[in-house]
Design a protein around this motif. Structure first.
Motif, PDB file in Angstrom:
ATOM      1  N   GLN A   1       0.739  -0.965   0.038  1.00 30.29           N
ATOM      2  CA  GLN A   1       0.035   0.063   0.058  1.00 30.29           C
ATOM      3  C   GLN A   1       0.868   1.151  -0.096  1.00 30.29           C
ATOM      4  O   GLN A   1       0.290   2.139  -0.173  1.00 30.29           O
ATOM      5  CB  GLN A   1      -0.777   0.138   1.415  1.00 30.29           C
ATOM      6  N   GLY A   2       2.091   1.381   0.078  1.00 29.39           N
ATOM      7  CA  GLY A   2       2.946   2.073   0.229  1.00 29.39           C
ATOM      8  C   GLY A   2       3.168   3.102   1.555  1.00 29.39           C
ATOM      9  O   GLY A   2       2.444   2.732   2.371  1.00 29.39           O
ATOM     10  N   THR A   3       4.347   3.342   1.805  1.00 28.76           N
ATOM     11  CA  THR A   3       4.717   3.994   3.220  1.00 28.76           C
ATOM     12  C   THR A   3       5.451   5.385   2.798  1.00 28.76           C
ATOM     13  O   THR A   3       6.493   5.363   1.969  1.00 28.76           O
ATOM     14  CB  THR A   3       5.521   3.109   4.014  1.00 28.76           C
ATOM     15  N   GLN A   4       5.218   6.437   3.552  1.00 29.06           N
ATOM     16  CA  GLN A   4       5.655   7.792   3.180  1.00 29.06           C
ATOM     17  C   GLN A   4       6.910   7.925   3.867  1.00 29.06           C
ATOM     18  O   GLN A   4       7.177   7.554   4.972  1.00 29.06           O
ATOM     19  CB  GLN A   4       4.735   8.794   3.579  1.00 29.06           C
ATOM     20  N   VAL A   5       8.058   8.456   2.965  1.00 24.50           N
ATOM     21  CA  VAL A   5       9.438   8.648   3.574  1.00 24.50           C
ATOM     22  C   VAL A   5       9.500  10.026   3.245  1.00 24.50           C
ATOM     23  O   VAL A   5       9.465  10.559   2.172  1.00 24.50           O
ATOM     24  CB  VAL A   5      10.566   7.944   3.053  1.00 24.50           C
ATOM     25  N   THR A   6       9.573  11.032   4.333  1.00 21.48           N
ATOM     26  CA  THR A   6      10.076  12.517   4.090  1.00 21.48           C
ATOM     27  C   THR A   6      11.312  12.628   4.866  1.00 21.48           C
ATOM     28  O   THR A   6      11.500  12.458   5.981  1.00 21.48           O
ATOM     29  CB  THR A   6       8.804  13.326   4.993  1.00 21.48           C
ATOM     30  N   VAL A   7      12.206  13.432   3.843  1.00 24.68           N
ATOM     31  CA  VAL A   7      13.503  13.585   4.482  1.00 24.68           C
ATOM     32  C   VAL A   7      13.544  15.229   4.415  1.00 24.68           C
ATOM     33  O   VAL A   7      13.552  16.049   3.647  1.00 24.68           O
ATOM     34  CB  VAL A   7      14.639  13.140   3.441  1.00 24.68           C
ATOM     35  N   SER A   8      13.775  15.867   5.605  1.00 22.23           N
ATOM     36  CA  SER A   8      13.480  17.195   5.702  1.00 22.23           C
ATOM     37  C   SER A   8      14.089  17.762   6.777  1.00 22.23           C
ATOM     38  O   SER A   8      13.832  17.176   7.995  1.00 22.23           O
ATOM     39  CB  SER A   8      12.029  17.886   5.778  1.00 22.23           C
ATOM     40  N   SER A   9      14.637  18.827   7.092  1.00 18.59           N
ATOM     41  CA  SER A   9      15.204  19.503   8.216  1.00 18.59           C
ATOM     42  C   SER A   9      14.030  20.287   8.960  1.00 18.59           C
ATOM     43  O   SER A   9      14.230  21.140   9.863  1.00 18.59           O
ATOM     44  CB  SER A   9      16.376  20.476   7.932  1.00 18.59           C
TER      45      SER A   9
END
Length: 119
Positions: free
Chosen positions: A111-119
């Motif tokens: 189903q998908g999993t969100q990955v967010t790379v942010s400071s």
């Protein structure tokens, strides 16, 4: 057959995350398990794949930073992501190809999993 992905989240640049995807159902074997990702406004792209024999393939953009592995006994695939960059931000999907059951062989997506790379 169902694929359940987990492990996504928010991480700072340079950080790490570990994704997991478990396939459930009456599965005899799975030929290839892998991870794909789709960023907003972009097409879904290959991240990494792993065969049942342990052969791996990586997109050039993640080589040296991501590691894919499998537990065949548990029909589970993992993606260890290190040195994450903002451009790694996407929804990550797991895929299982050559899933053999008593009735047929097919391909499934998680189903998908969100990955967010942010400071």
């Amino acid at each position: 057959v169902q694929l359940q992905a987990s492990g996504g989240g928010l991480v700072q640049p340079g950080g790490s995350l570990r994704l997991s995807c478990a396939a459930s159902g009456s599965i005899f074997s799975i030929s290839v398990m892998g991870w794909y990702r789709q960023a907003p406004g972009k097409q879904r792209e290959l991240v990494a794949t792993c065969t049942s024999g342990g052969s791996t393939n990586y997109a050039d953009l993640v080589k040296g930073r991501f590691t894919i592995s499998r537990d065949n006994a548990k029909n589970t695939v993992f993606l260890q992501m290190n040195s994450l960059k903002p451009e790694d931000t996407a929804v990550y999907y797991c895929k299982a190809q050559g899933v053999r059951t008593s009735a047929f062989v097919s391909t499934y997506w998680g189903q998908g999993t969100q990955v967010t790379v942010s400071s």
